[in-house]
Design a protein around this motif. Structure first.
Motif, PDB file in Angstrom:
ATOM      1  N   GLN A  19       0.833  -1.205   0.000  1.00  0.00           N
ATOM      2  CA  GLN A  19       0.000   0.000   0.000  1.00  0.00           C
ATOM      3  C   GLN A  19       0.870   1.258   0.000  1.00  0.00           C
ATOM      4  OE1 GLN A  19      -3.249   0.300  -0.312  1.00  0.00           O
ATOM      5  NE2 GLN A  19      -3.232   2.521  -0.055  1.00  0.00           N
ATOM      6  N   SER A  20       2.077   1.150   0.602  1.00  0.00           N
ATOM      7  CA  SER A  20       2.912   2.348   0.701  1.00  0.00           C
ATOM      8  C   SER A  20       3.295   2.872  -0.684  1.00  0.00           C
ATOM      9  CB  SER A  20       4.161   2.052   1.522  1.00  0.00           C
ATOM     10  OG  SER A  20       4.975   1.127   0.850  1.00  0.00           O
ATOM     11  N   LEU A  21       3.395   1.976  -1.680  1.00  0.00           N
ATOM     12  CA  LEU A  21       3.710   2.445  -3.034  1.00  0.00           C
ATOM     13  C   LEU A  21       2.541   3.228  -3.609  1.00  0.00           C
ATOM     14  CD1 LEU A  21       5.588  -0.500  -4.753  1.00  0.00           C
ATOM     15  CD2 LEU A  21       6.476   1.511  -3.627  1.00  0.00           C
TER      16      LEU A  21
ATOM     17  N   ASP B 150       0.313   4.838  -1.847  1.00  0.00           N
ATOM     18  CA  ASP B 150       0.290   6.102  -1.111  1.00  0.00           C
ATOM     19  C   ASP B 150       1.311   7.066  -1.696  1.00  0.00           C
ATOM     20  OD1 ASP B 150      -1.634   5.116   0.481  1.00  0.00           O
ATOM     21  OD2 ASP B 150      -0.412   4.868   2.277  1.00  0.00           O
ATOM     22  N   GLY B 151       2.525   6.547  -1.960  1.00  0.00           N
ATOM     23  CA  GLY B 151       3.574   7.403  -2.491  1.00  0.00           C
ATOM     24  C   GLY B 151       3.151   8.053  -3.792  1.00  0.00           C
ATOM     25  N   SER B 152       2.476   7.270  -4.622  1.00  0.00           N
ATOM     26  CA  SER B 152       2.046   7.801  -5.910  1.00  0.00           C
ATOM     27  C   SER B 152       0.899   8.795  -5.741  1.00  0.00           C
ATOM     28  CB  SER B 152       1.624   6.647  -6.809  1.00  0.00           C
ATOM     29  OG  SER B 152       1.048   7.122  -7.986  1.00  0.00           O
TER      30      SER B 152
END
Ligand code: ATP
Ligand code: MG
Lengths: 463, 287
Positions: free
Chosen positions: A343-345, A347-349
């Protein structure tokens, strides 16, 4: 006095040995308060004793069960008067042996046994009795010897845990080698039969010939004795059908995976996923008659209405139904891979102001690609090896064509038709099935190796 | 920035510590929550994760050209509050945000607001570095590409270089821009993520412990960067380092178990905290 009773007794002896071994360990340590003098926990001494008591007898039982019948039969036959066995053919001999065994086991026979057979059966029974008694005596001796051995070795400094663990490892190795050896055995037998085939038909003809008509005369004097074994039409047929299947399954599976993983509300996912998985649970034979009875006539009718000539056993119908069968593979494998993207990827995007579709296309999809490619290649090898659908929906005629409206045949269909019916198993016709099987195996193996390679390559790059 | 007499007068919710109730849901913030030149104004913000309330009635302004530091013990809701400011909590199904949050006077909590341009304006550096599984270059170029910020490859190259330089990473990676970003060390990844956020020039930058994995030299570079960014931008930074909060921020907010306990100028918070909890925390008796 059955082997299962013996098995039960051995297991009981093992349980007893465990307790004795444990007690003994506590005893040599000098009581339950002193067990830290022992190298290992008392239970390990128990396991050690149980293994020594059980393993040798179990192995013996296994070998005995495998070999007893053969040895006893050989001994009985040796006792028979020479003139009875000397000029019997192989088939008659095995009939005689089964007569003797049936009689000895007390099974009823249709006809009255001859005096010789009765005598032999009595002999067989006698031998059986001796063998069973010997087995019991051997097992008893081994159990006692094992216990004595373990008893003697139980000293405070004895490394029972290490021993038990290495025995456990050996047992695990044995079991895993069963799987490996079975595979090896199958591959080798296919390989040897294929070699026999290639002695009769040159491999160049098989691999590069474009005409397939595996007709072999049943009798030597029959006309038209030689067949043609060019497998190219079969491979192109297989490829054509698999290609059509993937053409349907990859986009549909992938897009539904993206929808399910990224867009679908939780309620939709809750029922859509199981429905897709039901597709995977439908037996292929059901797909087969669905293809043959529903899709193929429909395609034909559709073709007629637009002025196209579509064969009633067209590659198109078989390929489409196979594609439907494969959709759940592609979609559920891809969905797992997409869900595994952290999920952090995402979120980063999103935090950079990317939209959901940009995030999916540019971040999630590339990150999930290795897994998706792996899943697709797995689906391809599944399509190539699929039999039931094509047996029912694809044709038998080996046409060399790339036209999906025509009828083609596949490698698996030909293997089935070569081996069904009464066949002699040393004609080129039946041996050809092994050669086809070997080629199929090699192709799927290569596909899997490529899939693994791709997955690993992307891993190195991205993780 | 400074507490003015009028501000206190028009904000009746600013009471003294004596008025603090024991009930946490009615905890009242000590100090001046408003800012003379606010970019973001949060009023009565509540956040729940399912039934768990993580942020309780927090009201706080974040002013133009100001760095506000958020401090507090682990799990007190600093990250949760920060994520409210660019609606990142939307991505957590369990999270529910209530209250009013305005950016330049416009309500961002409004469901009709498009979060995509909002997040382009309010950028975020996450607590855990999260580089994309792409090359270092592509990690930085990602944002400018989707927003069409550059017209040519040369411009993009330049933007990538300046972003990396500002985050103090350029020297270390300039020879391996094609290497995967995930192959960098933890501290390098953290700076990569800072550079990635800078590349799209957001107006408000939210930084969640941006220096947690950095050595003193890299930390100094980032702190200098923050000070420089302050001239143009608005910055909220979460940190566990009091020294860092003291060095880079003009205002400091102290969170405790979901409450905003005290907020004020950084000088005041560190030199004369009004609330007992704040004092305990900054003197090291707590957390
Ligand atoms: N995704 C989530 N789902 C459920 N609960 C969460 C979630 N994220 C945070 N919480 C809870 O909300 C509370 C505040 O968490 P938050 O991450 O905001 O703390 P924090 O102040 O940033 O702590 P730290 O200094 O350790 O980063 C915690 O009690 C945490 O358990
Ligand atoms: Mg946090």
């Amino acid at each position: 006095m059955s082997p299962s009773l013996l098995l039960f007794i051995i297991l009981a002896a093992m349980a007893l040995a465990y307790h004795l071994g444990r007690k003994r360990a506590i005893g040599v340590a000098g009581g339950i308060t002193q067990i830290n003098r022992l190298h290992s926990l008392p239970a390990y001494y128990g396991y050690y004793a149980a293994l020594w008591v059980g393993l040798p007898s179990l192995l013996l039982l296994l070998f005995w069960a495998g070999l007893q019948g053969q040895i006893l039969t050989a001994l009985t036959l040796a006792e028979l008067p020479l003139e009875t066995t000397a000029n019997l053919s192989e088939g008659q001999l095995s009939l005689l042996v089964s007569d003797i065994r049936n009689l000895a086991d007390g099974n009823l026979m249709g006809r009255e046994p001859s005096a010789e057979v009765e005598a032999a059966a009595a002999h067989y029974q006698r031998l059986q009795g001796i063998a069973t008694a010997t087995l019991w005596a051997l097992v008893g001796a081994m159990v006692l010897a094992g216990m004595a051995w373990a008893w003697q070795h139980t000293t405070p400094s004895f490394r029972a845990r290490n021993r038990v663990e290495s025995i456990a490892m050996i047992v695990l190795i044995l079991f895993s080698s069963i799987a490996i050896l079975t595979t090896l055995g199958i591959v080798l037998s296919v390989l040897f039969e294929s070699i026999r085939f290639f002695q009769q038909v040159p491999w160049t003809e098989f691999l590069f010939g474009t005409k397939w008509s595996p007709q072999i005369a049943l009798r030597a004097e029959q006309v038209g004795a030689s067949g043609a074994f060019g497998a190219i039409p079969l491979f192109t047929g297989t490829l054509l059908i698999s290609f059509i299947a993937m053409l349907l399954a990859v986009p549909v599976g992938l897009l539904s995976a993206v929808y399910l993983a990224e867009y679908a509300p939780r309620q939709v996912r809750a029922w859509a996923k199981p429905v897709l998985e039901i597709l995977a649970g439908i037996p292929t034979v059901v797909y087969g008659f669905f293809a043959a009875l529903t899709v193929a006539p429909f395609m034909r009718g559709l073709g007629e209405s637009v002025g196209l000539d579509i064969a009633s056993e067209s590659a198109l119908a078989a390929g489409l139904v196979m594609g439907i069968m494969i959709i759940p593979f592609v979609s559920s494998l891809s969905e797992d891979v997409i869900n595994a993207v952290p999920q952090s990827l995402r979120d980063g995007s999103y935090a950079l102001g990317a939209t959901q579709s940009e995030t999916i296309r540019r971040v999630i999809f590339p990150a999930a690609l290795p897994g998706i490619v792996g899943g697709v290649l797995l689906a391809v090898s599944r399509a190539i090896g699929e039999t039931m659908i094509v047996v029912m929906a694809a044709g038998l005629a080996a046409n060399l064509t790339a036209n999906p409206f025509e009828s083609v045949t596949t490698v698996t269909v030909q293997i089935v038709t070569l081996l069904t019916g009464d066949q002699e198993f040393d004609s080129a016709k039946t041996l050809a099935a092994f050669a086809l099987g070997l080629t199929l195996f090699v192709v799927t193996l290569i596909l899997n190796v490529i899939a693994l390679h791709i997955v690993r390559k992307y891993r190195e790059q991205y993780e | 920035m400074n507490m003015t007499a009028e501000a206190i007068a028009v904000k009746p919710i600013n009471l003294t510590a004596d008025h603090l109730a024991q009930d946490q849901s009615t905890t009242i913030t000590v100090g001046e929550i408003s800012s003379p030149n606010p970019r973001m104004e949060c009023r009565d913000v509540n956040v729940w994760y399912n039934a768990n309330q993580a942020i309780k009635n927090v009201s706080l302004d974040i002013g133009q050209n100001e760095v506000i530091a958020m401090i507090g013990p682990s799990g007190c809701g600093k990250s949760t509050f920060l994520r409210c400011l660019n609606r990142m909590n939307d991505t957590i199904p369990a999270a529910r945000v209530e209250g009013s949050i305005q950016l330049d006077g416009q309500e961002i909590q409004d469901k009709s607001i498009d979060v995509v341009p909002l997040r382009a304006r309010v950028g975020m550096v996450f607590q855990k570095p999260n580089p994309f599984p792409k090359s270092i270059y592509e990690n930085i170029a990602y944002g400018p590409r989707i927003h069409g910020l550059t017209n040519s490859r040369a411009e993009l190259d330049e933007l990538v270089e300046t972003s990396l330089q500002r985050a103090g990473l350029w020297k270390e990676v300039k020879d391996r821009l094609d290497a995967p970003g995930t192959g960098l060390s933890g501290g390098q990844q953290q700076r990569l993520c800072i550079a990635r956020t800078l590349s799209v020039s957001p107006e408000v930058i939210l930084m969640d412990e941006p220096c947690s994995a950095l050595d003193p030299i890299a930390t100094a570079i980032i702190e200098e960067l923050i000070d420089e960014l302050r001239q143009q931008y608005t910055i909220a930074i979460v940190t566990h380092s009091m020294q860092q909060a003291a060095r880079v921020s003009q205002r400091t907010a102290y969170f405790h178990l979901g409450d905003l306990v005290e907020v004020g100028t950084t000088d005041d918070i560190f030199n004369q905290p009004k609330h007992k909890l704040t004092e305990d925390y900054i003197t090291g008796r707590f957390g």
